[in-house]
Design a protein around this motif. Structure first.
Motif, short mmCIF file in Angstrom:
data_model
loop_
_atom_site.label_atom_id
_atom_site.label_comp_id
_atom_site.label_asym_id
_atom_site.label_seq_id
_atom_site.Cartn_x
_atom_site.Cartn_y
_atom_site.Cartn_z
N ALA A 99 0.86 -1.32 -0.05
CA ALA A 99 -0.09 0.09 -0.03
C ALA A 99 0.86 1.33 0.00
N PRO A 100 1.97 1.21 0.84
CA PRO A 100 2.89 2.52 0.82
C PRO A 100 3.23 2.88 -0.71
N ILE A 101 3.32 2.02 -1.62
CA ILE A 101 3.84 2.35 -2.86
C ILE A 101 2.66 3.33 -3.45
N PHE A 102 1.34 2.85 -3.32
CA PHE A 102 0.44 3.59 -3.92
C PHE A 102 0.26 4.72 -3.49
N THR A 103 0.15 5.00 -1.99
CA THR A 103 -0.18 6.27 -1.24
C THR A 103 1.10 6.99 -1.74
N LEU A 104 2.36 6.55 -1.69
CA LEU A 104 3.33 7.63 -1.85
C LEU A 104 3.19 8.11 -3.45
N SER A 105 2.63 7.36 -4.24
CA SER A 105 2.41 7.89 -5.77
C SER A 105 1.21 8.89 -5.67
N TYR A 106 0.45 8.73 -4.85
CA TYR A 106 -0.80 9.88 -4.68
C TYR A 106 -0.25 10.95 -4.07
N GLU A 107 0.72 10.90 -3.07
CA GLU A 107 1.15 12.15 -2.33
C GLU A 107 2.13 12.74 -3.18
N ARG A 108 2.89 11.96 -4.01
CA ARG A 108 3.78 12.94 -4.78
C ARG A 108 3.38 13.55 -6.09
N PHE A 109 2.40 12.81 -6.70
CA PHE A 109 2.03 13.18 -8.06
C PHE A 109 0.64 14.03 -8.15
N ILE A 110 -0.19 13.59 -7.05
CA ILE A 110 -1.43 14.16 -6.85
C ILE A 110 -1.48 15.43 -5.85
N LEU A 111 -0.81 15.14 -4.80
CA LEU A 111 -0.79 16.21 -3.53
C LEU A 111 0.50 16.90 -3.77
N LYS A 112 1.49 16.60 -4.70
CA LYS A 112 2.48 17.13 -4.78
C LYS A 112 3.57 17.28 -3.69
N LEU A 232 0.27 11.33 10.98
CA LEU A 232 1.37 10.83 10.12
C LEU A 232 0.98 10.78 8.57
N ARG A 233 1.74 10.71 7.66
CA ARG A 233 1.51 10.76 6.28
C ARG A 233 0.98 9.23 5.93
N PRO A 234 0.09 9.03 5.16
CA PRO A 234 -0.48 7.53 4.91
C PRO A 234 0.51 6.56 4.38
N THR A 235 1.61 7.35 3.87
CA THR A 235 2.81 6.40 3.25
C THR A 235 3.61 5.65 4.45
N ILE A 236 3.72 6.45 5.41
CA ILE A 236 4.32 6.24 6.80
C ILE A 236 3.56 5.29 7.56
N VAL A 237 2.29 5.49 7.90
CA VAL A 237 1.16 4.34 8.43
C VAL A 237 1.23 3.24 7.64
N GLY A 238 1.15 3.23 6.14
CA GLY A 238 0.72 2.15 5.44
C GLY A 238 2.25 1.27 5.38
N ALA A 239 3.44 1.80 5.89
CA ALA A 239 4.52 0.96 5.67
C ALA A 239 4.71 0.17 7.07
N MET A 240 4.02 0.35 8.12
CA MET A 240 4.30 -0.31 9.57
C MET A 240 3.97 -1.69 9.11
N PRO A 241 2.78 -2.16 8.51
CA PRO A 241 2.63 -3.82 8.51
C PRO A 241 3.78 -4.39 7.71
N PHE A 242 4.77 -3.74 7.14
CA PHE A 242 6.15 -4.52 6.74
C PHE A 242 6.62 -5.38 7.75
N GLY A 243 6.38 -4.85 8.88
CA GLY A 243 6.83 -5.78 10.15
C GLY A 243 6.11 -6.98 10.46
#
Length: 283
Positions: A99-112, A232-243
């Protein structure tokens, strides 16, 4: 405040890690049945808590986005459990945590929004660690391609839930938000199970394990993520399940005597290092 949020995320990660091991105790139940009772049970308990503790009025304008988030949460469970049935557990777990890959793309390209290079490196390091953890069981043949796509879709659906949560959690308490979120998810799962012909019934001996799934991976796990996405940004929250694969492997060793291989130890260390770097370089 930020330190308290990370404490919530640590406890949330520990709760989410119980999702797969607890489900092992109820193999007779369909995956969608388990998902429905997780959502319905958690929603019921949160609504009961709301009856005792005043939560304040809900802005009706936020009911629609919460409903949409609930639908996507239900789709996340539907596609994830479909992936579990059509590909290996390792593949399903890996692709379902992207999920962080999708949220990162959204934050970078949509929210700038921009993310520091150190945080980006930590994110990719964590992903690499998960791949190492799962390397002994990953399969990339044609037979499991459909399941891999299902799991990847489940990540995309979870990213939508996190993005919507960030946008509307600001003026809502976590209990108010999640009780409606889980309610809409449960209603969506009723529709999905009805269409697919899956029974929602369960035996008396399954009750304890379902309660465990409601409390640990749902009320503690997912609620912690919903709490954190306000700060926190959704990318950071979404990365937590990597553990999760790391903790799940430890729980499998403790509960079922399954061996912990070196790739889990090494990959787990890489994943945790990546998560630490991601959080330290988050600004």
């Amino acid at each position: 405040m930020k330190n308290r949020v990370y404490i919530y995320l640590v406890f949330g990660l520990m709760g989410i890690a119980f999702g797969a091991p607890l489900a092992r105790f109820i193999p007779g139940l369909a995956a969608l049945t388990i998902a429905f009772w997780r959502m319905a049970g958690a929603s019921s308990l949160l609504w009961g808590h709301g009856a005792l503790t005043k939560q304040g009025p809900l802005d009706r304008k936020k009911l629609l986005p919460i409903g949409i988030a609930g639908i996507f949460l239900a789709l996340h469970f539907t596609f994830f459990y479909s992936a579990v049935k059509t590909t290996t557990i390792a593949n399903a777990t890996l692709f379902a945590t992207l999920a962080p890959i999708f949220t990162l793309s959204y934050e970078r390209f949509i929210l700038k929004r921009k993310m520091p290079l150190g945080a980006l490196f930590g994110l990719w390091l964590a992903i690499g660690g998960v791949i190492v953890v799962q390397s002994g069981s990953l399969e990339f043949g044609f037979a499991g391609a459909k399941g891999n796509l299902y799991a990847l879709a489940s990540s995309a659906f979870m990213s939508v839930v996190l993005i919507i949560g960030e946008r509307i959690r600001g003026s809502l308490t976590n209990i108010m938000y999640t009780r409606w979120l889980y309610l809409f998810a449960a209603l969506t799962l009723v529709v999905i199970t009805t269409i697919s012909g899956v029974s929602l019934g369960f035996d008396k001996q399954d009750t304890m394990w379902l309660l465990g799934l409601i409390i640990l991976p749902t009320l503690i796990g997912h609620n912690s993520m919903s709490y954190a996405v306000k700060y926190l940004r959704p990318t950071i929250v979404g990365a937590m399940p990597f553990g999760e694969p790391v903790l799940a492997s430890i729980l499998a060793w403790f509960l079922f005597g399954e061996g912990v291989s070196w790739n889990v130890v090494i990959g787990g260390g890489i994943t945790l290092a990546g998560l630490v770097m991601l959080t330290l370089k988050r600004n």
